[in-house]
Design an enzyme around this catalytic site. Structure first.
Site, short mmCIF file in Angstrom:
data_model
loop_
_atom_site.label_atom_id
_atom_site.label_comp_id
_atom_site.label_asym_id
_atom_site.label_seq_id
_atom_site.Cartn_x
_atom_site.Cartn_y
_atom_site.Cartn_z
N ARG A 103 26.29 63.37 4.39
CA ARG A 103 25.53 64.19 3.45
C ARG A 103 25.94 65.63 3.63
O ARG A 103 26.15 66.12 4.74
CB ARG A 103 24.03 63.98 3.59
CG ARG A 103 23.41 64.55 4.81
CD ARG A 103 21.90 64.47 4.75
NE ARG A 103 21.37 65.08 5.96
CZ ARG A 103 20.11 65.29 6.20
NH1 ARG A 103 19.21 64.93 5.33
NH2 ARG A 103 19.70 65.86 7.32
N THR A 107 23.60 70.82 0.11
CA THR A 107 23.00 70.22 -1.09
C THR A 107 22.19 68.97 -0.77
O THR A 107 21.42 68.50 -1.60
CB THR A 107 24.10 69.82 -2.09
OG1 THR A 107 24.91 68.80 -1.46
CG2 THR A 107 24.98 71.00 -2.47
N ASP A 204 19.12 64.90 15.36
CA ASP A 204 20.27 64.28 14.69
C ASP A 204 20.62 62.98 15.42
O ASP A 204 21.10 63.00 16.56
CB ASP A 204 21.46 65.24 14.70
CG ASP A 204 22.61 64.71 13.86
OD1 ASP A 204 23.08 63.58 14.13
OD2 ASP A 204 23.03 65.40 12.93
N ASP A 207 24.30 62.63 16.62
CA ASP A 207 24.59 63.48 17.78
C ASP A 207 23.95 62.91 19.04
O ASP A 207 24.55 62.91 20.13
CB ASP A 207 24.07 64.89 17.56
CG ASP A 207 24.92 65.68 16.58
OD1 ASP A 207 25.95 65.13 16.12
OD2 ASP A 207 24.57 66.82 16.27
N1 URA Z 1 19.57 62.40 9.89
C1 URA Z 1 19.27 62.54 11.20
O1 URA Z 1 20.08 62.22 12.07
N2 URA Z 1 18.07 63.07 11.54
C2 URA Z 1 17.15 63.43 10.61
O2 URA Z 1 16.07 63.88 10.98
C3 URA Z 1 17.49 63.28 9.25
C4 URA Z 1 18.70 62.75 8.92
#
Ligand code: URA
Length: 213
Positions: A103, A107, A204, A207
């Site tokens: 993503r 945007t 994330d 990550d």
């Molecule tokens: N993607 C993620 O890894 N964490 C979020 O909070 C939203 C999308």
């Protein structure tokens, strides 16, 4: 679209550890793996089976086996890979198709950068793996891809979901439309922040599973 909140105490216990910013990569991976197996148990509750008879040492016994065509597991790269082992442990006979989606952080639009899905999914049950259902843009784009290839049902397994994302998927695939869509999640969090992250969430997921690139 139907939503199943799998708020079993063991799921919530493991999710709480997963959310903790002090949980390191190795423990995070192990927890994600355990969680997906618990969620997959619920997600496969309606998997198609056919009757079969086996011979026990004593007598014939009626049972079932998974019906053809085989289910398809679709982890969304990158973070969905962290859920693949847990899912294939429960469905070792399933095929696996890969889709890479990213993503745009400005945007929040999803774009596809890799697609290794079978061309024809007629009659197949697809199980999509994506740890975070945030805006719903990625999941809607992937379900459209699966629908264009005639998947019979799509069940998304998400560790966490945001109400905004659930509403978006529901709006795109209301109940009664084809393919039948279900989302199975361990928790529905409060909201998204202005960067599209789930709050309180876990940060994330990619990550935390694989380290920041
Ligand atoms: N993607 C993620 O890894 N964490 C979020 O909070 C939203 C999308």
């Amino acid at each position: 679209m139907r939503t199943l909140l799998a708020n079993h105490p063991l799921v919530t216990h493991k999710l709480t550890l997963l959310r903790d910013a002090g949980t390191g990569t190795a423990e995070f991976r192990a927890l994600a793996d355990e969680l997906v197996t618990l969620l997959a148990y619920e997600a496969t509750r309606e998997v198609r089976v056919e009757s079969v008879t086996v011979q026990t040492p004593l007598a014939p016994a009626q049972g079932v086996r998974l019906a053809a065509p085989k289910p398809l597991i679709v982890p969304i790269l990158r973070a969905g890979i962290g859920m693949l082992d847990g899912m294939t442990r429960l469905l070792p006979m399933a095929d696996v198709g890969f889709v890479g989606m990213a993503r745009n952080e400005d945007t929040l639009q999803a774009s596809t950068y890799a697609n290794r899905l079978p061309v024809d999914l007629a009659g197949r049950e697809a199980f999509v793996l994506d740890p975070m259902l945030a805006t719903g843009g990625t999941l809607v784009a992937l379900i459209e891809l699966l629908a264009a290839r005639n998947a019979a049902t799509v069940t998304a397994i998400c560790l966490l979901a945001a109400p905004e994302g659930l509403r978006r998927v529901e709006g795109a695939f209301p109940e009664g439309t084809s393919p039948a869509v279900r989302v199975v999640t361990g928790a529905i969090d409060a909201h998204l922040n202005d960067k599209g992250y789930i709050v309180p969430g876990l940060g994330d997921a990619g990550d935390r599973l694989f380290g920041a690139i």
